[in-house]
Design a protein around this motif. Structure first.
Motif, mmCIF file in Angstrom:
data_model
loop_
_atom_site.group_PDB
_atom_site.id
_atom_site.type_symbol
_atom_site.label_atom_id
_atom_site.label_comp_id
_atom_site.label_asym_id
_atom_site.label_seq_id
_atom_site.Cartn_x
_atom_site.Cartn_y
_atom_site.Cartn_z
ATOM 1 N N ASP A 91 0.852 -1.191 0.000
ATOM 2 C CA ASP A 91 0.000 0.000 0.000
ATOM 3 C C ASP A 91 0.890 1.246 0.000
ATOM 4 O O ASP A 91 1.587 1.512 0.978
ATOM 5 N N THR A 93 0.069 4.300 0.228
ATOM 6 C CA THR A 93 -0.560 5.449 0.879
ATOM 7 C C THR A 93 0.377 6.085 1.903
ATOM 8 O O THR A 93 1.040 5.383 2.672
ATOM 9 N N ILE A 94 0.414 7.403 1.899
ATOM 10 C CA ILE A 94 1.226 8.148 2.862
ATOM 11 C C ILE A 94 0.333 9.141 3.607
ATOM 12 O O ILE A 94 -0.743 9.517 3.123
ATOM 13 N N ALA A 95 0.776 9.564 4.789
ATOM 14 C CA ALA A 95 0.070 10.590 5.556
ATOM 15 C C ALA A 95 0.853 11.893 5.461
ATOM 16 O O ALA A 95 2.064 11.923 5.671
ATOM 17 N N GLU A 97 2.568 15.071 6.481
ATOM 18 C CA GLU A 97 3.167 15.393 7.776
ATOM 19 C C GLU A 97 2.912 16.828 8.232
ATOM 20 O O GLU A 97 3.019 17.123 9.409
ATOM 21 N N ARG A 111 -2.665 18.558 7.494
ATOM 22 C CA ARG A 111 -1.784 17.573 8.118
ATOM 23 C C ARG A 111 -2.577 16.335 8.536
ATOM 24 O O ARG A 111 -3.670 16.439 9.083
ATOM 25 N N GLY A 112 -1.993 15.160 8.255
ATOM 26 C CA GLY A 112 -2.660 13.910 8.601
ATOM 27 C C GLY A 112 -3.499 13.330 7.486
ATOM 28 O O GLY A 112 -3.943 12.176 7.574
ATOM 29 N N THR A 113 -3.740 14.120 6.423
ATOM 30 C CA THR A 113 -4.503 13.598 5.284
ATOM 31 C C THR A 113 -3.761 12.433 4.650
ATOM 32 O O THR A 113 -2.560 12.490 4.428
ATOM 33 N N ARG A 114 -4.480 11.351 4.368
ATOM 34 C CA ARG A 114 -3.878 10.179 3.744
ATOM 35 C C ARG A 114 -4.031 10.273 2.233
ATOM 36 O O ARG A 114 -5.121 10.529 1.721
ATOM 37 N N VAL A 115 -2.906 10.066 1.533
ATOM 38 C CA VAL A 115 -2.877 10.226 0.080
ATOM 39 C C VAL A 115 -2.323 8.957 -0.548
ATOM 40 O O VAL A 115 -1.272 8.449 -0.140
ATOM 41 N N ASN A 116 -3.013 8.444 -1.553
ATOM 42 C CA ASN A 116 -2.544 7.283 -2.305
ATOM 43 C C ASN A 116 -2.111 7.759 -3.687
ATOM 44 O O ASN A 116 -2.945 8.184 -4.490
#
Length: 213
Positions: A91, A93-95, A97, A111-116
């Motif tokens: 996966d 997906t990154i958060a 920072e 900040r904290g949004t998860r993106v694929n």
């Protein structure tokens, strides 16, 4: 402060200054500081190397080693031939920072949004990791991905020689950054997109009848 007190203070400072300025005479021999000019030393050294032919030899040696590294990069350490099939999902997906803002300071991604990344940049062609010195692996990849745009990525071998022999492009995982990222420990291995994840497979190759494993 009264005049008498001020006079005493100023007088004390004057006498103190005279005491500090006392001449103790010369206590030993003194020589000027003489240091060689570093730039002149470097220039002289370079001139010596040029006259003796050492510069030309060093340049030729550097050229030879550079060509050798391009033709056969250093193999990725720790990668072995696959003996069993191993498969897992990766996966990407990154958060985020920190808040990402536009030129007007407005938050466009908190900040904290998860993106694929696959949502915007899909993996359009399989990645195929190979030991270029293992002819069985190269043959297997050439058959399985014939007529496709799969990217053949070596962890060992000579990519330029294979490009000439196989008439297709070969890449090299310099420093093993990709196999480390995907957790690959054995080759051949493939990375292919399945929805919002990447399917990673280490594929054991069965030898043909009469062929050495």
């Amino acid at each position: 402060m009264c005049v008498t007190a001020l006079t005493l203070v100023l007088g004390g400072q004057i006498f103190a200054g005279q005491a500090v300025a006392r001449d103790y005479g010369q206590q030993g021999a003194v020589w000027p500081v003489i240091e060689p000019d570093l730039l002149q030393q470097i220039h002289a050294r370079l001139q010596h190397l040029e006259k003796t032919g050492e510069t030309a030899r060093l340049n030729e040696d550097l050229k030879r080693r550079t060509i050798a590294r391009v033709k056969r990069p250093a193999p990725v350490a720790g990668i072995v031939p696959a003996s069993v099939m191993r498969r897992w999902n990766f996966d990407p997906t990154i958060a985020v920072e920190a808040d990402i803002r536009d030129d007007k300071g407005r938050v466009i991604m908190a900040r904290g949004t998860r993106v694929n990344p696959l949502d915007t940049v899909p993996l359009r062609a399989p990645l195929v990791f190979l030991d270029g010195d293992d002819e069985r692996q190269v043959d297997w990849a050439a058959r399985r991905y014939a007529g496709t745009t799969a990217k053949f990525i070596l962890v060992n071998g000579a990519p330029l020689d294979l490009m000439k022999a196989r008439q297709r492009r070969f890449y090299f995982d310099q420093g093993g950054k990709l196999v480390e990222r995907f957790g690959i420990r054995a080759v051949p291995a493939t990375v292919e997109q399945q929805g919002r994840v990447l399917l990673v497979t280490e594929q054991a190759i069965r030898p043909k009848p009469g062929q050495q494993p």
